[in-house]
Design an enzyme around this catalytic site. Structure first.
Site, PDB file in Angstrom:
ATOM      1  N   SER A 172      -3.351  14.156   7.806  1.00 25.52           N
ATOM      2  CA  SER A 172      -4.279  13.679   6.774  1.00 25.52           C
ATOM      3  C   SER A 172      -5.702  13.572   7.302  1.00 25.52           C
ATOM      4  CB  SER A 172      -3.819  12.298   6.289  1.00 25.52           C
ATOM      5  OG  SER A 172      -4.871  11.636   5.621  1.00 25.52           O
TER       6      SER A 172
ATOM      7  N   TYR B  20       0.829  -1.204   0.000  1.00 25.24           N
ATOM      8  CA  TYR B  20       0.000   0.000   0.000  1.00 25.24           C
ATOM      9  C   TYR B  20       0.868   1.262   0.000  1.00 25.24           C
ATOM     10  CZ  TYR B  20      -3.562   3.395   1.178  1.00 25.24           C
ATOM     11  OH  TYR B  20      -4.395   4.483   1.145  1.00 25.24           O
TER      12      TYR B  20
ATOM     13  N   THR C 185      -6.556  18.638  -0.820  1.00 25.71           N
ATOM     14  CA  THR C 185      -6.031  17.707  -1.831  1.00 25.71           C
ATOM     15  C   THR C 185      -7.076  17.479  -2.917  1.00 25.71           C
ATOM     16  OG1 THR C 185      -4.621  16.660  -0.205  1.00 25.71           O
ATOM     17  CG2 THR C 185      -5.065  15.395  -2.202  1.00 25.71           C
TER      18      THR C 185
ATOM     19  N   GLY D 248       7.412  12.474   2.000  1.00 23.90           N
ATOM     20  CA  GLY D 248       6.332  11.493   2.013  1.00 23.90           C
ATOM     21  C   GLY D 248       6.797  10.149   2.532  1.00 23.90           C
TER      22      GLY D 248
ATOM     23  N   TYR E  12      -9.545  16.043   2.627  1.00 17.98           N
ATOM     24  CA  TYR E  12     -10.255  15.419   1.527  1.00 17.98           C
ATOM     25  C   TYR E  12     -11.637  16.027   1.630  1.00 17.98           C
ATOM     26  CZ  TYR E  12      -6.623  11.995   0.424  1.00 17.98           C
ATOM     27  OH  TYR E  12      -5.465  11.396   0.027  1.00 17.98           O
TER      28      TYR E  12
ATOM     29  N   ASP F  33       5.972  18.202  -3.600  1.00 19.84           N
ATOM     30  CA  ASP F  33       6.302  16.834  -3.173  1.00 19.84           C
ATOM     31  C   ASP F  33       6.180  15.877  -4.332  1.00 19.84           C
ATOM     32  OD1 ASP F  33       3.740  15.491  -3.379  1.00 19.84           O
ATOM     33  OD2 ASP F  33       3.219  16.109  -1.341  1.00 19.84           O
TER      34      ASP F  33
ATOM     35  N   LYS G  94      -3.471  21.165  -3.126  1.00 16.19           N
ATOM     36  CA  LYS G  94      -2.444  20.125  -3.345  1.00 16.19           C
ATOM     37  C   LYS G  94      -2.840  19.236  -4.519  1.00 16.19           C
ATOM     38  CE  LYS G  94      -0.121  16.306  -0.868  1.00 16.19           C
ATOM     39  NZ  LYS G  94      -0.726  15.032  -1.229  1.00 16.19           N
TER      40      LYS G  94
ATOM     41  N   ARG H  80      13.709  12.106  -2.052  1.00 13.11           N
ATOM     42  CA  ARG H  80      14.330  11.023  -1.281  1.00 13.11           C
ATOM     43  C   ARG H  80      15.633  11.429  -0.598  1.00 13.11           C
ATOM     44  NH1 ARG H  80      10.074   9.867  -1.898  1.00 13.11           N
ATOM     45  NH2 ARG H  80       9.075   8.034  -2.808  1.00 13.11           N
TER      46      ARG H  80
ATOM     47  N   ARG I  73      -5.036   0.742  -8.468  1.00 17.17           N
ATOM     48  CA  ARG I  73      -3.763   0.407  -7.824  1.00 17.17           C
ATOM     49  C   ARG I  73      -3.652  -1.116  -7.706  1.00 17.17           C
ATOM     50  NH1 ARG I  73      -3.919   4.771  -2.798  1.00 17.17           N
ATOM     51  NH2 ARG I  73      -3.967   6.671  -4.083  1.00 17.17           N
TER      52      ARG I  73
ATOM     53  N   HIS J 171       0.811  13.138  -5.977  1.00 19.15           N
ATOM     54  CA  HIS J 171       0.417  12.180  -4.944  1.00 19.15           C
ATOM     55  C   HIS J 171       1.397  10.998  -4.911  1.00 19.15           C
ATOM     56  CE1 HIS J 171      -3.315  11.682  -2.381  1.00 19.15           C
ATOM     57  NE2 HIS J 171      -2.719  10.539  -2.137  1.00 19.15           N
TER      58      HIS J 171
HETATM   59  C1  FNR Z   1      -0.242   9.545   0.620  1.00 19.40           C
HETATM   60  N1  FNR Z   1      -0.553  10.850   0.233  1.00 19.40           N
HETATM   61  C2  FNR Z   1      -1.635  11.473   0.774  1.00 19.40           C
HETATM   62  N2  FNR Z   1      -1.926  12.756   0.422  1.00 19.40           N
HETATM   63  C3  FNR Z   1      -2.973  13.408   0.976  1.00 19.40           C
HETATM   64  O1  FNR Z   1      -3.214  14.558   0.645  1.00 19.40           O
HETATM   65  N3  FNR Z   1      -3.750  12.771   1.914  1.00 19.40           N
HETATM   66  C4  FNR Z   1      -3.522  11.495   2.319  1.00 19.40           C
HETATM   67  O2  FNR Z   1      -4.229  10.960   3.162  1.00 19.40           O
HETATM   68  C5  FNR Z   1      -2.446  10.809   1.712  1.00 19.40           C
HETATM   69  N4  FNR Z   1      -2.181   9.513   2.057  1.00 19.40           N
HETATM   70  C6  FNR Z   1      -1.076   8.879   1.544  1.00 19.40           C
HETATM   71  C7  FNR Z   1      -0.776   7.592   1.955  1.00 19.40           C
HETATM   72  C8  FNR Z   1       0.378   6.970   1.487  1.00 19.40           C
HETATM   73  C9  FNR Z   1       0.706   5.587   1.969  1.00 19.40           C
HETATM   74  C10 FNR Z   1       1.248   7.641   0.589  1.00 19.40           C
HETATM   75  C11 FNR Z   1       2.516   7.021   0.114  1.00 19.40           C
HETATM   76  C12 FNR Z   1       0.917   8.912   0.169  1.00 19.40           C
HETATM   77  C13 FNR Z   1       0.334  11.588  -0.700  1.00 19.40           C
HETATM   78  C14 FNR Z   1       1.431  12.331   0.062  1.00 19.40           C
HETATM   79  O3  FNR Z   1       0.899  13.431   0.755  1.00 19.40           O
HETATM   80  C15 FNR Z   1       2.510  12.865  -0.888  1.00 19.40           C
HETATM   81  O4  FNR Z   1       1.908  13.613  -1.905  1.00 19.40           O
HETATM   82  C16 FNR Z   1       3.340  11.734  -1.506  1.00 19.40           C
HETATM   83  O5  FNR Z   1       3.641  10.765  -0.531  1.00 19.40           O
HETATM   84  C17 FNR Z   1       4.613  12.279  -2.095  1.00 19.40           C
HETATM   85  O6  FNR Z   1       5.297  11.289  -2.812  1.00 19.40           O
HETATM   86  P1  FNR Z   1       6.553  10.480  -2.199  1.00 19.40           P
HETATM   87  O7  FNR Z   1       7.605  11.484  -1.859  1.00 19.40           O
HETATM   88  O8  FNR Z   1       6.060   9.720  -1.041  1.00 19.40           O
HETATM   89  O9  FNR Z   1       6.957   9.598  -3.321  1.00 19.40           O
END
Ligand code: FNR
Length: 378
Positions: free
Chosen positions: A119, A37, A169, A329, A143, A306, A251, A310, A178, A275
Site C-alpha cells: 500500500s 478501523y 486505486t 484482505g 494512491y 477482492d 482497482k 473469507r 466511517r 474496497h
Molecule cells: C484496505 N484497502 C486498501 N486498499 C488500497 O488500495 N490501499 C490501501 O491502503 C488500503 N488500505 C486498507 C486498510 C484496511 C484496514 C482495509 C480493511 C482495507 C482495501 C483492500 O485492498 C481490499 O480492497 C479490501 O480489504 C477487500 O475487502 P475484504 O476482503 O478485506 O473485506
C-alpha cells in the site's frame, strides 16, 4: 495433512483454522480503535454485508468421479507464474496491528510464493519492504498523488526496488464517512502509521519548508492535501503509463462501462473491488459486479477480484465468475494481529489449503476448469 499428522502426536494448530472465527480472535488482541478501523466499513456497513450476501447467493455444484486427485493451482499473471491464484491485497497502516507490519507480511508472502501488493499508505518505506520481501513477487499500490513530481518519484522508487506491477486505486480519492473511526476521531495516518512512503520521499520532502522530523504537523497536512481531494479523470491515465513500464491495473472498478474504459485506455488489468465496503455505503456486493465485468473485458485484460473473500469456497466462486486471481484482505491482517509473520503465514496457508480441497472436492483440477456453469444462483 500436516495438521492431522501433528494431531496424531497430540498437537493442535497454533491458531484457529475456522477462518470465520479469526475476526473475533483478532478483536480480543487489538485496541478497540485499531479493530474498529480494520473491521469497519462505510456508513451503516451495508456494502460489507452485501459483499458477504453476494457470496452466499452463489452455490457450488460438485461433480463426482472426475478424478480431481491431482490438483494444480499454478496461475500465470503478466507472464509470471504464481503458485495459486491468490495475492495479498494492499492494506495500509499495518503497524496499528503489529509493530513489524508490512515487513512481517512481506516475509510471509515470500515464504509462500504469494505476491504481495504494498500500500501507498504503508507503515514502512518502499525500500524496507522490498528488503523484507527479498526474492518474492511484489506489486505496488498507488494512491495517486496530486503532485506529479511526487508521483514520479514514488513510482521510480518502487520500480527500482523490484515492484513489478502497479495497482492504481481509484475508489479512495477521499475517505468515506466511517462512523466507527469518526466517533473515536481515529485516523491512523494522523498518528503517522501510514505516511512512511511519502515522508521518506525526496520529492515530497523538497516541498516542505522543514523536514517532517522537525515539523510533523505541517508534513501531515501536506500529506493529506497530496493524497485526498483530487480526481484525476480518465484522461490522465497516459501519464501513469509514461511513469511505469510494467503492467498497470485499476482497482475499485464496479461497472462494466468503467472496465471497458480501462481496456480502451490500454490498462493491463483491473481489480473488481469496493474496497471491502469501506467507501460507498449501499453499494452492490462486489461479486455481483464480477460476471458482467468479466464478460465486458474478455481476454483483453486481466480481471482480479477482492472484497468479502473469507474462505476457499469464496475463492472458487470468484474464479468461476471470471476472476483470474483473488486478493485477500482483512483475514491476513487478523493473522498479522494474532501472530505477526507466522500469523499471516497460518491464515494464507489455511486459505490456500481450503481452496485446493474445495476445488478438488467440487470435481475440478485447475482454476482454468472453473466457469459460471460450476455454480448455481439461489
Ligand atoms: C484496505 N484497502 C486498501 N486498499 C488500497 O488500495 N490501499 C490501501 O491502503 C488500503 N488500505 C486498507 C486498510 C484496511 C484496514 C482495509 C480493511 C482495507 C482495501 C483492500 O485492498 C481490499 O480492497 C479490501 O480489504 C477487500 O475487502 P475484504 O476482503 O478485506 O473485506
Amino acid at each position: 495433512n500436516e495438521i492431522y499428522l501433528q494431531g496424531l502426536a497430540g498437537q493442535t494448530p497454533p491458531m484457529t483454522t475456522d477462518l470465520a472465527a479469526l475476526e473475533e480472535a483478532a478483536a480480543a488482541v487489538l485496541t478497540p480503535e485499531a479493530f474498529g478501523y480494520i473491521a469497519g466499513g462505510a456508513g451503516t456497513g451495508a456494502t460489507m454485508r452485501a459483499n458477504r450476501d453476494a457470496f452466499e447467493r452463489w452455490k457450488i455444484v460438485p461433480r463426482m468421479l472426475t478424478d480431481a486427485t491431482d490438483r494444480d493451482l499454478t496461475t500465470t499473471l503478466f507472464g509470471a507464474e504464481i503458485p495459486a491464484p491468490v495475492l495479498l491485497a494492499p492494506i495500509g497502516v499495518q503497524s496499528i496491528v503489529h509493530p513489524e507490519a508490512e515487513l512481517a507480511t512481506a516475509r510471509a508472502a515470500t515464504g509462500l510464493g504469494v505476491p504481495m501488493v504494498l500500500s501507498s499508505a504503508a507503515s514502512h518505506t518502499i525500500e524496507q519492504v522490498a528488503a523484507a520481501s527479498g526474492a518474492g513477487t511484489r506489486w505496488f499500490q498507488l494512491y495517486w498523488p496530486s503532485d506529479p513530481d511526487v508521483c514520479a518519484s514514488i513510482l521510480a522508487r518502487a520500480r527500482k526496488a523490484g515492484f513489478t506491477a502497479l495497482v492504481v486505486t481509484l475508489d479512495t480519492w477521499t475517505l468515506a464517512w466511517r462512523p466507527r473511526d469518526l466517533d473515536r476521531a481515529y485516523l491512523p495516518f494522523i498518528r503517522n502509521e501510514g505516511t512512511a512512503i511519502a515522508m521518506s520521499d525526496p520529492a515530497f520532502r523538497a516541498r516542505l519548508q522543514k523536514p517532517p522530523e522537525e515539523d510533523e504537523a505541517t508534513a501531515i497536512l501536506h500529506w493529506i492535501d497530496l493524497f485526498t481531494g483530487t480526481d484525476h479523470g480518465w484522461g490522465q491515465l497516459p501519464l501513469l503509463r509514461e511513469l511505469w513500464d510494467g503492467p498497470i491495473l485499476l482497482k475499485g472498478i464496479q461497472h462494466a462501462d468503467d472496465a471497458r474504459r480501462a481496456v480502451d485506455a490500454g490498462m493491463d488489468g483491473i481489480v473488481v473491488s469496493n474496497h471491502g465496503g469501506r467507501q460507498v455505503d449501499g453499494a452492490l456486493g462486489a461479486l455481483e459486479a464480477l460476471p458482467g465485468i468479466a464478460q465486458a473485458v474478455g481476454d483483453q485484460a486481466e480481471v482480479l477480484f477482492d472484497s468479502g473473500v473469507r474462505t476457499g469456497a469464496d475463492m472458487v466462486k470468484a474464479l468461476a465468475l471470471g476472476a483470474k486471481a483473488v486478493l485477500l484482505g482483512r483475514p491476513y491482517v487478523y493473522g498479522l494481529a494474532l501472530g505477526g509473520e507466522a500469523g499471516v503465514r497460518h491464515v494464507v496457508r489455511s486459505l490456500l489449503a481450503e481452496l485446493e480441497l474445495t476445488l478438488g472436492l467440487a470435481g475440478h483440477r485447475t482454476p482454468a476448469e472453473l466457469s459460471p456453469s460450476v455454480l448455481r444462483r439461489g
